[in-house]
Scaffold this motif. Structure first.
Motif, short mmCIF file in Angstrom:
data_model
loop_
_atom_site.label_atom_id
_atom_site.label_comp_id
_atom_site.label_asym_id
_atom_site.label_seq_id
_atom_site.Cartn_x
_atom_site.Cartn_y
_atom_site.Cartn_z
N GLU A 44 27.30 18.46 3.73
CA GLU A 44 28.50 17.98 4.42
C GLU A 44 28.99 16.65 3.83
N GLY A 45 28.29 16.13 2.81
CA GLY A 45 28.70 14.89 2.18
C GLY A 45 28.18 13.64 2.89
N GLU A 46 27.28 13.83 3.85
CA GLU A 46 26.72 12.68 4.57
C GLU A 46 25.49 12.15 3.85
N LYS A 47 25.36 10.83 3.85
CA LYS A 47 24.18 10.21 3.26
C LYS A 47 23.04 10.32 4.27
N ILE A 48 21.94 10.86 3.82
CA ILE A 48 20.75 11.03 4.65
C ILE A 48 19.62 10.19 4.06
N THR A 49 18.92 9.46 4.92
CA THR A 49 17.77 8.68 4.50
C THR A 49 16.51 9.32 5.08
N ASN A 50 15.60 9.69 4.19
CA ASN A 50 14.33 10.28 4.58
C ASN A 50 13.26 9.20 4.44
N THR A 51 12.65 8.79 5.55
CA THR A 51 11.64 7.74 5.54
C THR A 51 10.25 8.34 5.68
N GLN A 52 9.36 7.91 4.79
CA GLN A 52 7.95 8.30 4.86
C GLN A 52 7.14 7.05 5.19
N TRP A 53 6.12 7.20 6.04
CA TRP A 53 5.27 6.08 6.43
C TRP A 53 3.90 6.23 5.81
N HIS A 54 3.37 5.13 5.30
CA HIS A 54 2.08 5.12 4.64
C HIS A 54 1.21 4.03 5.27
N ASN A 55 -0.07 4.34 5.49
CA ASN A 55 -1.04 3.35 5.96
C ASN A 55 -1.65 2.69 4.74
N VAL A 56 -1.59 1.36 4.68
CA VAL A 56 -2.11 0.61 3.54
C VAL A 56 -3.24 -0.29 4.02
N VAL A 57 -4.32 -0.36 3.24
CA VAL A 57 -5.45 -1.23 3.55
C VAL A 57 -5.82 -2.01 2.29
N ALA A 58 -6.17 -3.28 2.48
CA ALA A 58 -6.59 -4.13 1.37
C ALA A 58 -7.81 -4.92 1.81
N TRP A 59 -8.63 -5.31 0.86
CA TRP A 59 -9.88 -6.01 1.14
C TRP A 59 -9.97 -7.32 0.37
N GLY A 60 -10.87 -8.20 0.82
CA GLY A 60 -11.22 -9.41 0.09
C GLY A 60 -10.09 -10.40 -0.06
N ASN A 61 -10.00 -10.99 -1.25
CA ASN A 61 -8.97 -12.01 -1.52
C ASN A 61 -7.57 -11.46 -1.34
N LEU A 62 -7.37 -10.21 -1.70
CA LEU A 62 -6.05 -9.59 -1.55
C LEU A 62 -5.65 -9.57 -0.08
N ALA A 63 -6.58 -9.29 0.82
CA ALA A 63 -6.30 -9.29 2.26
C ALA A 63 -5.89 -10.67 2.73
N GLY A 64 -6.56 -11.71 2.24
CA GLY A 64 -6.22 -13.08 2.62
C GLY A 64 -4.83 -13.48 2.16
N ILE A 65 -4.45 -13.07 0.96
CA ILE A 65 -3.11 -13.39 0.45
C ILE A 65 -2.06 -12.64 1.24
N ILE A 66 -2.34 -11.38 1.56
CA ILE A 66 -1.41 -10.60 2.39
C ILE A 66 -1.21 -11.28 3.73
N GLU A 67 -2.30 -11.75 4.33
CA GLU A 67 -2.24 -12.44 5.62
C GLU A 67 -1.31 -13.66 5.54
N ASN A 68 -1.36 -14.39 4.44
CA ASN A 68 -0.59 -15.63 4.32
C ASN A 68 0.86 -15.44 3.91
N TYR A 69 1.18 -14.36 3.19
CA TYR A 69 2.51 -14.27 2.60
C TYR A 69 3.37 -13.08 3.03
N LEU A 70 2.79 -12.06 3.64
CA LEU A 70 3.59 -10.89 4.00
C LEU A 70 3.78 -10.79 5.51
N LYS A 71 4.92 -10.24 5.89
CA LYS A 71 5.22 -10.03 7.30
C LYS A 71 6.09 -8.79 7.44
N LYS A 72 6.32 -8.38 8.65
CA LYS A 72 7.15 -7.21 8.92
C LYS A 72 8.47 -7.34 8.18
N GLY A 73 8.86 -6.30 7.47
CA GLY A 73 10.12 -6.28 6.75
C GLY A 73 10.01 -6.69 5.28
#
Length: 128
Positions: A44-73
């Motif tokens: 029909e010419g409409e733009k459709i967005t298909n969203t897939q959700w993924h569970n991500v896990v990180a360990w060690g130093n990478l987890a600490g950096i994620i804690e300090n620098y990443l947030k929702k969005g």
């Protein structure tokens, strides 16, 4: 030469603030959901967005950096491997989950503000 047998590369946005757990041993883990989008035009010419959700896990130093620098969005690229595991929930029901074990995180968008931004890296690698 290293052979790649189980490798995933996803670009998306965090669906929640990372959940970080610190163990008695001092080791950390960070978990978050990642939304990836695929856009297309239907008949029909409409733009459709298909969203897939993924569970991500990180360990060690990478987890600490994620804690300090990443947030929702936050927009990130995740490089890692697919992991399947089974766990028992609080009602003693066996559940299966698919996770992406992050080996590297590439932060997109604006750099985080810090006291010494010259030492920050745009690429975060697992060092554990």
């Amino acid at each position: 030469m290293k052979t790649i047998k189980n490798h995933v590369f996803l670009i998306g946005n965090l669906g929640n603030d990372p959940e970080v757990v610190k163990f008695d041993s001092g080791k950390k883990t960070a978990k978050f959901s990642l939304a990836t989008n695929e856009d297309y035009i239907n008949q029909e010419g409409e733009k459709i967005t298909n969203t897939q959700w993924h569970n991500v896990v990180a360990w060690g130093n990478l987890a600490g950096i994620i804690e300090n620098y990443l947030k929702k969005g936050s927009e990130v690229c995740v490089s890692g491997s697919i992991s399947y595991r089974t766990y028992t929930d609080s009602e003693q029901i066996s559940r299966k989950i698919t996770e992406i074990k992050a080996h590297e995180i590439y932060m997109n968008g604006p750099k985080p503000v810090s006291e010494d931004s010259t030492k920050e890296k745009e690429t975060i690698q697992e060092t554990a």
